[in-house]
Design a protein around this motif. Sequence first.
Motif, PDB file in Angstrom:
ATOM      1  N   ALA A 140      44.595  49.852  38.295  1.00 53.92           N
ATOM      2  CA  ALA A 140      43.275  49.318  38.644  1.00 53.92           C
ATOM      3  C   ALA A 140      43.408  48.168  39.632  1.00 53.92           C
ATOM      4  CB  ALA A 140      42.557  48.858  37.377  1.00 53.92           C
ATOM      5  N   HIS A 141      44.358  47.287  39.381  1.00 53.03           N
ATOM      6  CA  HIS A 141      44.626  46.143  40.268  1.00 53.03           C
ATOM      7  C   HIS A 141      44.904  46.615  41.694  1.00 53.03           C
ATOM      8  CE1 HIS A 141      47.781  43.558  42.127  1.00 53.03           C
ATOM      9  NE2 HIS A 141      47.130  42.525  41.625  1.00 53.03           N
ATOM     10  N   ASP A 142      45.818  47.561  41.842  1.00 52.55           N
ATOM     11  CA  ASP A 142      46.219  48.014  43.172  1.00 52.55           C
ATOM     12  C   ASP A 142      45.090  48.745  43.894  1.00 52.55           C
ATOM     13  OD1 ASP A 142      48.661  46.916  42.577  1.00 52.55           O
ATOM     14  OD2 ASP A 142      49.712  48.837  42.342  1.00 52.55           O
ATOM     15  N   ALA A 143      44.374  49.585  43.169  1.00 54.76           N
ATOM     16  CA  ALA A 143      43.285  50.347  43.794  1.00 54.76           C
ATOM     17  C   ALA A 143      42.169  49.430  44.259  1.00 54.76           C
ATOM     18  CB  ALA A 143      42.751  51.390  42.812  1.00 54.76           C
ATOM     19  N   CYS A 144      41.868  48.409  43.465  1.00 51.22           N
ATOM     20  CA  CYS A 144      40.803  47.475  43.846  1.00 51.22           C
ATOM     21  C   CYS A 144      41.186  46.674  45.084  1.00 51.22           C
ATOM     22  CB  CYS A 144      40.490  46.535  42.686  1.00 51.22           C
ATOM     23  SG  CYS A 144      39.628  47.338  41.316  1.00 51.22           S
ATOM     24  N   HIS A 200      35.428  41.539  30.978  1.00 47.48           N
ATOM     25  CA  HIS A 200      34.986  40.598  32.013  1.00 47.48           C
ATOM     26  C   HIS A 200      34.869  41.291  33.372  1.00 47.48           C
ATOM     27  CE1 HIS A 200      39.093  40.475  33.593  1.00 47.48           C
ATOM     28  NE2 HIS A 200      39.531  40.225  32.368  1.00 47.48           N
ATOM     29  N   GLY A 201      34.392  40.550  34.356  1.00 46.59           N
ATOM     30  CA  GLY A 201      34.280  41.075  35.706  1.00 46.59           C
ATOM     31  C   GLY A 201      35.627  41.157  36.390  1.00 46.59           C
ATOM     32  N   ILE A 202      35.666  41.851  37.514  1.00 45.05           N
ATOM     33  CA  ILE A 202      36.926  42.083  38.217  1.00 45.05           C
ATOM     34  C   ILE A 202      37.439  40.822  38.899  1.00 45.05           C
ATOM     35  CG2 ILE A 202      35.828  42.859  40.357  1.00 45.05           C
ATOM     36  CD1 ILE A 202      39.081  44.189  38.727  1.00 45.05           C
ATOM     37  N   GLY A 203      36.589  39.797  39.063  1.00 43.62           N
ATOM     38  CA  GLY A 203      37.081  38.573  39.686  1.00 43.62           C
ATOM     39  C   GLY A 203      35.964  37.658  40.139  1.00 43.62           C
ATOM     40  N   ILE A 247      41.222  39.431  42.238  1.00 44.53           N
ATOM     41  CA  ILE A 247      41.171  40.758  41.615  1.00 44.53           C
ATOM     42  C   ILE A 247      41.996  40.650  40.344  1.00 44.53           C
ATOM     43  CG2 ILE A 247      41.941  43.159  41.781  1.00 44.53           C
ATOM     44  CD1 ILE A 247      39.416  42.620  43.372  1.00 44.53           C
ATOM     45  N   GLU A 248      41.357  40.846  39.184  1.00 46.20           N
ATOM     46  CA  GLU A 248      42.042  40.581  37.925  1.00 46.20           C
ATOM     47  C   GLU A 248      41.596  41.509  36.798  1.00 46.20           C
ATOM     48  OE1 GLU A 248      40.755  36.831  36.048  1.00 46.20           O
ATOM     49  OE2 GLU A 248      39.718  36.387  37.924  1.00 46.20           O
ATOM     50  N   PRO A 249      41.925  42.790  36.889  1.00 48.13           N
ATOM     51  CA  PRO A 249      41.623  43.675  35.758  1.00 48.13           C
ATOM     52  C   PRO A 249      42.461  43.296  34.551  1.00 48.13           C
ATOM     53  CG  PRO A 249      43.073  44.767  37.296  1.00 48.13           C
ATOM     54  CD  PRO A 249      42.680  43.471  37.949  1.00 48.13           C
ATOM     55  N   ILE A 282      46.645  42.004  28.396  1.00 53.56           N
ATOM     56  CA  ILE A 282      47.367  42.098  29.664  1.00 53.56           C
ATOM     57  C   ILE A 282      46.364  41.840  30.785  1.00 53.56           C
ATOM     58  CG2 ILE A 282      48.530  43.649  31.305  1.00 53.56           C
ATOM     59  CD1 ILE A 282      49.746  45.098  28.890  1.00 53.56           C
ATOM     60  N   ARG A 283      46.696  40.933  31.692  1.00 52.35           N
ATOM     61  CA  ARG A 283      45.889  40.719  32.895  1.00 52.35           C
ATOM     62  C   ARG A 283      46.830  40.552  34.085  1.00 52.35           C
ATOM     63  NH1 ARG A 283      42.883  37.155  31.031  1.00 52.35           N
ATOM     64  NH2 ARG A 283      43.707  35.162  31.783  1.00 52.35           N
ATOM     65  N   ILE A 284      46.441  41.112  35.214  1.00 51.49           N
ATOM     66  CA  ILE A 284      47.202  40.978  36.458  1.00 51.49           C
ATOM     67  C   ILE A 284      46.216  40.517  37.522  1.00 51.49           C
ATOM     68  CG2 ILE A 284      48.758  42.092  38.097  1.00 51.49           C
ATOM     69  CD1 ILE A 284      49.159  44.330  35.974  1.00 51.49           C
ATOM     70  N   GLU A 285      46.488  39.357  38.120  1.00 46.32           N
ATOM     71  CA  GLU A 285      45.507  38.753  39.033  1.00 46.32           C
ATOM     72  C   GLU A 285      46.173  38.246  40.300  1.00 46.32           C
ATOM     73  OE1 GLU A 285      42.216  35.117  38.950  1.00 46.32           O
ATOM     74  OE2 GLU A 285      43.852  35.172  37.497  1.00 46.32           O
TER      75      GLU A 285
END
Length: 462
Positions: free
Chosen positions: A284-288, A338-341, A389-391, A427-430
């Motif tokens: 999701a992170h990369d696609a966004c 939450h929202g994507i960022g 961007i932080e799914p 897990i969150r990647i931002e």
Amino acid sequence: MKITNSDKLLANSLHQRRQKLASLINFPVILWSGRSIPRNYPALTYPFRASSHFLYFAGLPLENAAIRLESGKLELFLDDAPASSTLWHGEMPKRAEIAEIIGADAAFPMAELKSRATNAATIAIQDSWTQLQQSQILARPLAPPNSPTGIDLELTKAIISLRLSHDAASLVELRQAAAVTVEAHKAGMAATRNAQIEAGVRAAMESVIISKNMTYAYPSIVTVHGEVLHSEHYHNPLQTGDLLLADVGAETSTGWAADVTRTWPVSGKFSPTQRAIYDVVLAAHDACIDKISPGVEYQDIHLLAARIMAEGLVDLGILRGSVEDLVEMDAHALFFVHGIGHLIGLDVHDMEDLGDLAGYEEGRTRSSRFGLGFLRLNRVLRPGMLVSIEPGFYQVPAILNNPENRAKYEDFVKWEELEKFADVRGIRIEDDILVSEKGREVLTGKLPTKAPEIEELVALNT
């Protein structure tokens, strides 16, 4: 005091900003910096942080100061430090010297401000003492910054339009904050294996930031309880099998922020279930990020993340049903609430004191949907914007055990399968992404995101 080349660049940038403001409004503006707030007795204060709206036009984190803007000119109002303060604080620059650095057209003591305040607009400051001063000098009550009226509303809209896109001077600062943040996260990963509790990793990360004469842009989140979105506790032990979520960002001395999250295994190796969920979040992170470019709706980026998260959870057997139906009924939001960022700039959630006036295009309002109500930004992307961007994936007991949610999603969540992923609390990647003229630039791209690279950075120190 000698004026340096960097001072000249600052003064030029501030001049350009106030000229742009003058092209948008035709009335005077007064912006206050704010003041220190005592912790318990007057001389012991919380760290001072100047108002971001003041910083945008004044450039320096001055305390107990104000600026008056009109027709592209800037007047500085600031009292010189009393002679007695030299013992405690050393020799301080004089008002005239500060005025020269920021390119002020005139400078006065604070007592002169009231005589220059007629018909001026402002934005209310967060601390109550300064708010009272604002109201007294302007001789009128002030509305909260997220619901201004009259000329204060006109000013707010003008400042939003300027701060939405970053100029060259701000990008220099934002890149510096991003670079230090990347270094801090690598230090946190390196410190994990020798740390006993979360605080040990936090200390390693914040020490990097402090060593660069910066501060942290928000209270650091360093936790094995990643399901607690804004955890500010650091006492939990680090144990094999835990994931550690670190949401830590640097802020430059003039207030510009970065905001980065990584999640890594304490042991240096993801379990199979942890890796499976991590890869869904990363997809999701990369696609966004790939979708970011001028003209794209930020809400569409959020919905893309929702679809990818839902699809990944279907593939893992946690959700059942069609991806579109699951997103429409907000089933994904059970885990990605939450929202994507959000915007990033002088505030880590830039201009969020102004509420949805800043985050939402005019005429748009917050959704009442479970899966959209926490979206902080709902605008068309344009060049110069910096967004996060932080799914994420979270198992929040209060959400998953809620009887209404259990009943509503009974046929769409395989609760027995979910139990197999009990070692994934959060897990969150931002990352921080600058919208460029033709696409995007990941300012924090030097910090790895792929699981093998994350494992390698942690395992190097095992």
